[in-house]
Design an enzyme around this catalytic site. Structure first.
Site, short mmCIF file in Angstrom:
data_model
loop_
_atom_site.label_atom_id
_atom_site.label_comp_id
_atom_site.label_asym_id
_atom_site.label_seq_id
_atom_site.Cartn_x
_atom_site.Cartn_y
_atom_site.Cartn_z
N HIS A 157 -0.72 -3.62 -11.49
CA HIS A 157 -0.98 -3.27 -10.82
C HIS A 157 0.58 -2.17 -9.74
CE1 HIS A 157 -5.16 -3.11 -10.17
NE2 HIS A 157 -5.04 -4.13 -11.36
N ASP A 365 6.31 2.54 -5.87
CA ASP A 365 4.98 2.30 -5.46
C ASP A 365 4.66 2.22 -7.11
OD1 ASP A 365 2.63 1.07 -4.52
OD2 ASP A 365 3.00 2.99 -3.02
C1 GDG Z 1 -1.71 -1.68 -5.06
C2 GDG Z 1 0.04 -1.23 -5.85
C3 GDG Z 1 -1.40 0.56 -6.99
C4 GDG Z 1 -4.67 0.70 3.82
N1 GDG Z 1 -5.13 1.14 4.65
C5 GDG Z 1 -6.61 0.22 4.45
C6 GDG Z 1 -7.32 0.54 3.53
N2 GDG Z 1 -6.09 1.02 2.71
C7 GDG Z 1 -6.58 1.60 1.15
C8 GDG Z 1 -6.25 2.30 0.89
C9 GDG Z 1 -6.17 2.04 -0.75
C10 GDG Z 1 -5.79 1.00 -0.69
O1 GDG Z 1 -5.69 0.31 0.91
C11 GDG Z 1 -4.20 1.09 -0.99
O2 GDG Z 1 -4.42 1.47 -2.01
P1 GDG Z 1 -2.92 1.54 -2.53
O3 GDG Z 1 -3.04 1.55 -3.74
O4 GDG Z 1 -1.96 3.30 -1.66
O5 GDG Z 1 -1.60 0.14 -2.54
P2 GDG Z 1 -1.51 -1.48 -2.76
O6 GDG Z 1 -2.52 -2.25 -2.09
O7 GDG Z 1 0.01 -1.45 -2.62
O8 GDG Z 1 -1.92 -1.55 -4.42
C12 GDG Z 1 -0.30 0.12 -5.39
C13 GDG Z 1 -2.86 -0.06 -6.72
O9 GDG Z 1 -2.34 -1.63 -6.36
C14 GDG Z 1 -3.63 -0.27 -7.24
O10 GDG Z 1 -3.81 -0.22 -9.12
O11 GDG Z 1 -1.69 2.67 -7.10
O12 GDG Z 1 0.93 0.81 -6.20
O13 GDG Z 1 0.83 -1.66 -4.89
O14 GDG Z 1 -7.43 2.05 -1.31
O15 GDG Z 1 -7.57 2.98 1.17
N3 GDG Z 1 -8.17 0.17 3.63
C15 GDG Z 1 -9.31 0.18 4.82
N4 GDG Z 1 -7.78 0.19 5.78
C16 GDG Z 1 -6.78 0.74 6.35
O16 GDG Z 1 -6.42 0.06 7.31
N5 GDG Z 1 -10.31 0.60 4.85
#
Ligand code: GDG
Length: 460
Positions: A157, A365
């Site tokens: 990921h 990312d």
């Molecule tokens: C890893 C990789 C890759 C965030 N703050 C809150 C919250 N979130 C949720 C978002 C989103 C998720 O968390 C974050 O996903 P990301 O993809 O932006 O980033 P990572 O957590 O670092 O994830 C990344 C991912 O895996 C999937 O393969 O895209 O590159 O680093 O869904 O909405 N959700 C809630 N409250 C928050 O304050 N409920």
């Protein structure tokens, strides 16, 4: 296809909304095959025996959830230490933040071996096993060493760094050798796949058999990019719920006279938060028409706070936000609202929809799902603008976003200004193209692509 077995560090009950799109998407595939989801329970047993943890299996509808506890020593070395103190920083190109010498590797190996032992007892011969992320790279090798012959795929990921950065990890060769125990390795982007191909071509005795096929250590491996998507329909539905609607109304009321910029992420140094705040400060300095108006809401949900680098980041952010508010704020306007708490998932679509501009500006990312969720949540008639870092995996797909280099403060500020001023017709045009893209390549597309490739490979 046989039964699907998903293995990831943490698991979620796919029936719960709080679980998020990935859990829902994996849950659907698990449900269709009466599958099994295996991972750490999230529980740390103080003084527990390293390499031992209680296994619990429970049913969630048609899906079995199997979890194992970790002893505090294993949690320190496998989870906080090697996974998040070595692999996470290095894979995000941050050699300066990696803690190489602390001897965490033994715990990482021990926990992967334990997971393999516990999982093996639950496996059937025709299972298809899909392992997720950097915590579990050696899992297949452990299973193979115990004689497991099932089809096994791995999805990373997070990014895979260029070979010379990866080579800084003392165990890099062992890690990459472990990857060859899988039948298929999936990466987020073409850039990651390219790094893998270059690593294989230069750092280990391997044959590059084709664009996607590699042979090393007596084993063939297929490797491809499978950019993960978001569950657009689920997110649109979530946006129709009362919590999201209330959030939207509340934000629109409160900020009726203002322009809203929004950042949402786990508090993590890969997300470029200090750089973003500096660019926002520059926006206020260089374009004074934004004074008294532009407001940045930054949600930074707590994450891994016992790892040193995160505590330092927390301090830096608090000081930057305090400085901006102190220097520019008025009695009736605070430029930054920094919220170091988790926002309920049901409210997120409303928050995204109320924003004029989303700032998704990571330094590196794997993909970044916030960028895709923001697009999914917009009103197509009056959409907000996405400002996206070229260093997010999502930049390979989301060409109609306004692209920035987050290290370039002045240009990022300039792009924020352009986003705030973008005419309606251009906003609609860009949003429509972005929405089409994330709909076509959503999380179901991602899952089906990966699983189809994994099953077809193994039959040949
Ligand atoms: C890893 C990789 C890759 C965030 N703050 C809150 C919250 N979130 C949720 C978002 C989103 C998720 O968390 C974050 O996903 P990301 O993809 O932006 O980033 P990572 O957590 O670092 O994830 C990344 C991912 O895996 C999937 O393969 O895209 O590159 O680093 O869904 O909405 N959700 C809630 N409250 C928050 O304050 N409920």
């Amino acid at each position: 296809m046989g039964r699907l077995v998903v293995v990831s560090n943490r698991i979620a009950d796919p029936r719960k909304t709080s679980a998020g799109g990935l859990a829902v998407a994996l849950g659907q595939a698990l449900e269709a095959s009466g599958g099994l989801w295996f991972g750490w329970s999230g529980k740390v047993v103080d003084g527990g025996t390293p390499g031992e943890g209680e296994l619990r299996v429970q049913n969630a509808g048609k899906v079995q959830l199997a979890t194992v506890d970790l002893s505090s020593e294993d949690h320190d070395s496998y989870y906080l230490g090697y996974s998040n103190g070595v692999l996470w920083p290095v894979f995000h190109y941050r050699l300066d933040l990696a803690d190489f010498d602390a001897g965490y590797i033994a715990g990482y190996r021990r926990v992967n071996a334990m997971f393999a032992r516990k999982l093996k007892a639950l496996l059937r011969p025709d299972d298809v096993i899909w392992v997720h992320d950097y915590h579990l790279i050696p899992l297949a090798a452990e299973l193979r060493a115990m004689g497991c012959q099932q089809r096994m795929g791995f999805f990373l990921h997070i990014p895979l760094p260029p070979p010379l950065i990866l080579a800084a990890v003392p165990e890099h060769e062992w890690l990459m050798r472990s990857l060859f125990a899988y039948d298929l390795a999936g990466f987020q982007s073409e850039a990651d796949l390219n790094h893998f191909a270059r690593y294989v071509g230069t750092e280990i005795p391997a044959d590059v058999l084709g664009e996607h096929e590699f042979r090393a250590f007596g084993k063939s491996l297929q490797a491809r990019a499978f950019p993960i998507g978001t569950d657009v329909d689920e997110f649109v539905e979530l946006g129709k719920g009362r919590e999201a609607q209330d959030m939207f109304e509340q934000m629109r009321r409160e900020y009726s006279r203002r322009r809203l910029l929004l950042g949402v992420e786990r508090l993590d140094y890969s997300k470029g938060l200090p750089q973003r705040l500096k660019a926002f400060r520059q926006l206020l300095q260089a374009y004074p028409e934004n004074l008294g108006s532009a407001t940045l809401i930054q949600i930074a949900s707590p994450s891994r706070e016992t790892v040193d680098a995160y505590a330092a980041l927390l301090q830096e952010l608090e000081s930057l936000c305090g400085g901006i508010n102190g220097n520019f704020g008025e009695l009736d306007w605070m430029p930054v609202r920094y919220i170091h708490r988790n926002v309920a998932r049901k409210r997120l679509p409303g928050l995204y929809r109320a924003a004029n501009v989303a700032l998704v500006t990571p330094l590196r990312d794997g993909m970044n799902l916030v960028a895709k969720e923001f697009v999914a949540a917009q009103d197509p008639d009056d959409p907000g603008v996405l400002v996206l870092s070229r260093f997010a995996g999502a930049a390979e797909q989301m060409h109609e976003a306004l692209m920035v280099n987050p290290y370039d403060t002045a240009r990022t500020a300039e792009t924020m200004q352009r986003a705030l001023q973008m005419p309606l017709e251009e906003r609609q045009r860009r949003h429509q193209a972005l929405l089409e893209g994330i709909r076509t390549q959503d999380v179901h597309w991602w899952r089906e692509n990966f699983l189809t490739m994994l099953t077809e490979l193994s039959q040949s």
